[in-house]
Write an enzyme that holds these catalytic residues in place. Structure first.
Site, PDB file in Angstrom:
ATOM      1  N   ALA A 246      37.399  40.726  30.546  1.00 34.19           N
ATOM      2  CA  ALA A 246      36.796  41.268  31.764  1.00 34.19           C
ATOM      3  C   ALA A 246      37.122  40.412  32.976  1.00 34.19           C
ATOM      4  O   ALA A 246      37.156  40.908  34.101  1.00 34.19           O
ATOM      5  CB  ALA A 246      35.283  41.368  31.586  1.00 34.19           C
ATOM      6  N   GLU A 249      41.116  41.661  33.983  1.00 36.55           N
ATOM      7  CA  GLU A 249      41.563  43.044  34.114  1.00 36.55           C
ATOM      8  C   GLU A 249      40.919  43.772  35.293  1.00 36.55           C
ATOM      9  O   GLU A 249      41.607  44.417  36.074  1.00 36.55           O
ATOM     10  CB  GLU A 249      41.295  43.816  32.813  1.00 36.55           C
ATOM     11  N   SER A 251      39.401  42.524  37.970  1.00 35.28           N
ATOM     12  CA  SER A 251      39.801  41.917  39.242  1.00 35.28           C
ATOM     13  C   SER A 251      41.244  42.261  39.582  1.00 35.28           C
ATOM     14  O   SER A 251      41.567  42.546  40.745  1.00 35.28           O
ATOM     15  CB  SER A 251      39.632  40.393  39.187  1.00 35.28           C
ATOM     16  N   CYS A 359      27.170  43.211  36.122  1.00 30.83           N
ATOM     17  CA  CYS A 359      28.319  42.353  35.820  1.00 30.83           C
ATOM     18  C   CYS A 359      28.014  40.882  36.064  1.00 30.83           C
ATOM     19  O   CYS A 359      27.629  40.484  37.170  1.00 30.83           O
ATOM     20  CB  CYS A 359      29.513  42.786  36.664  1.00 30.83           C
ATOM     21  N   GLU A 368      37.553  36.220  44.630  1.00 28.06           N
ATOM     22  CA  GLU A 368      38.976  36.525  44.511  1.00 28.06           C
ATOM     23  C   GLU A 368      39.402  37.579  45.517  1.00 28.06           C
ATOM     24  O   GLU A 368      40.464  37.462  46.151  1.00 28.06           O
ATOM     25  CB  GLU A 368      39.288  36.978  43.082  1.00 28.06           C
TER      26      GLU A 368
END
Length: 410
Positions: A246, A249, A251, A359, A368
């Protein structure tokens, strides 16, 4: 329970997920938006013929995310599986943190929440900025056009999650290849089990190594929990699998698809490119998360007891699907939702879910996005797509929406 109409053709029950409109890659499917406007709680039919409840209204979605009468346990009969591979894998794979209900979920989540605390993640900003600049340096020194996915938006989150977990980056090809397997709707159960087994063995070995030689990283923290008896080796390994997959992928897809969306909205691109205000960049990241909602097949739940959503009774044993895109495009919550507006206050979006299962890595994802969106357009102001929009391969078949490749030049 499975709906009695399962497997019986019925034109009044639409299939889910629904296709996006041609030429509108950023908008939710029009049929989904129509349901949201006309019938916000309705039945839809999945790939296996079973029918489940689709809940599309923002307030209802937010309430359901926190409702413990709904279960995320994929081993329960009647769960609305994403595909056959998920159904078969659920029966043969030990449960992970991702599909645990409380109190087990809360117990394990408390052990890792500190690793994603905002202050700790914010301390990674200089490192993420350095990684981004180095990848752009390499891209600018090479030939063009270039696939931005391979050059930047996939390796950057991989580098970051490797740094956080303490996984050697030289192994990134291995875990990227195996992580991708389970993200396609058409994948076989055998392929998912094989890929999962590879990653599980790899992460188990990494945790064993951290037991003997701990470092300042998250896998070492998990290993310390194993040593203290707080976690089993299996639970620690499953957490590692979840965080590794997680952590890069979702991000990676948000970065590539967001850059493409900005290129299609040059007025919004200019705001992100020309600012050094962290509040503006934070707002832009949240607006893009709202606008795109890359987890596009809906969060899945199973009712443990009877409950009502609006006037609709949902009975125990019935499946519930929560498509965050409709809540994020609800005009009463986000005026003119079809408009990308980085000045909008989009912090209430549901792209990360809400409540007890939201999340865990959202501070890292936000960071990011903030760094990359600003840096890419500031350093490459003439960046442009090197093909027609309708030739870009979008991940309509994926569990996480995005692009398989994004050819760009400058």
């Amino acid at each position: 329970m499975t709906d009695v109409l399962a497997g019986v053709p019925d034109e009044t029950v639409p299939e889910f997920p629904m296709p996006r409109a041609a030429g509108c890659p950023f908008a939710p499917p029009p049929e989904l938006l129509k349901l949201h406007a006309e019938k916000p709680v309705s039945k839809v039919r999945l790939w296996d013929g079973t029918t489940h409840w689709l809940v599309t209204r923002y307030a209802d979605q937010k309430a359901l995310y926190g409702d413990q009468r709904l279960s995320v346990d994929t081993t329960r009969p009647g769960f609305p599986y994403l595909n056959e591979a998920f159904r078969e894998t659920a029966a043969k794979t030990p449960p992970s943190f991702l599909n645990m209900d409380d109190p087990d979920h809360a117990r394990i989540r408390r052990m890792v929440t500190g690793s994603f605390a905002v202050k700790r993640i914010e301390a990674m900003r200089p490192a993420i900025q350095r990684m981004t600049d180095e990848l752009i340096d390499t891209m600018l020194a090479g030939p063009k056009p270039v696939d931005l996915v391979e050059a930047l938006t996939l390796p950057l989150p991989s580098l970051v999650i490797c740094e956080l977990l303490g996984v050697p980056y030289e192994d990134h090809d291995f875990f990227q290849a195996n992580s991708k397997v389970g993200l396609r709707r058409d994948v076989t159960a055998e392929a998912v089990r094989a890929a999962f087994g590879e990653i599980y063995q790899y992460l188990g070995g990494q945790i064993d190594a951290k037991l003997d030689n701990p470092a300042d990283d998250m896998l070492s923290e998990l290993a310390a929990r194993v040593r203290a008896g707080d976690l089993t080796r299996h639970d620690a390994t499953m957490l590692g699998v979840l965080l590794l997959g997680a952590g890069h992928e979702t991000s990676a897809n948000m970065l590539a698809l967001g850059i493409l969306a900005f290129l299609e909205h040059p007025d919004q691109l200019a705001i992100v490119r020309d600012t050094d205000d962290p509040k503006v960049l934070a707002g832009a990241a949240d607006e893009m998360l709202r606008y795109l909602t890359v987890v596009h097949n809906g969060q899945r739940r199973l009712a443990l007891e009877d409950l009502k959503v609006g006037d609709q009774l949902i009975r125990a044993g019935e499946g519930v699907i929560i498509p965050g895109a409709t809540g994020n495009w609800e005009a009463g919550v986000f005026p003119d939702p079809e408009r990308l507006d980085v000045r909008r206050d989009a912090r209430r979006h549901l792209a990360f879910g809400f409540g007890i299962h939201q999340c865990l890595g959202q501070p890292l994802a936000r960071l990011e996005l903030q760094v990359v969106y600003n840096t890419v357009f500031r350093r490459i102001p003439t960046l442009r797509v090197a093909t027609d929009l309708n030739k870009i391969p979008f991940k309509d078949d994926g569990i996480v929406y995005g692009v398989y490749e994004l050819p760009v030049t400058w």
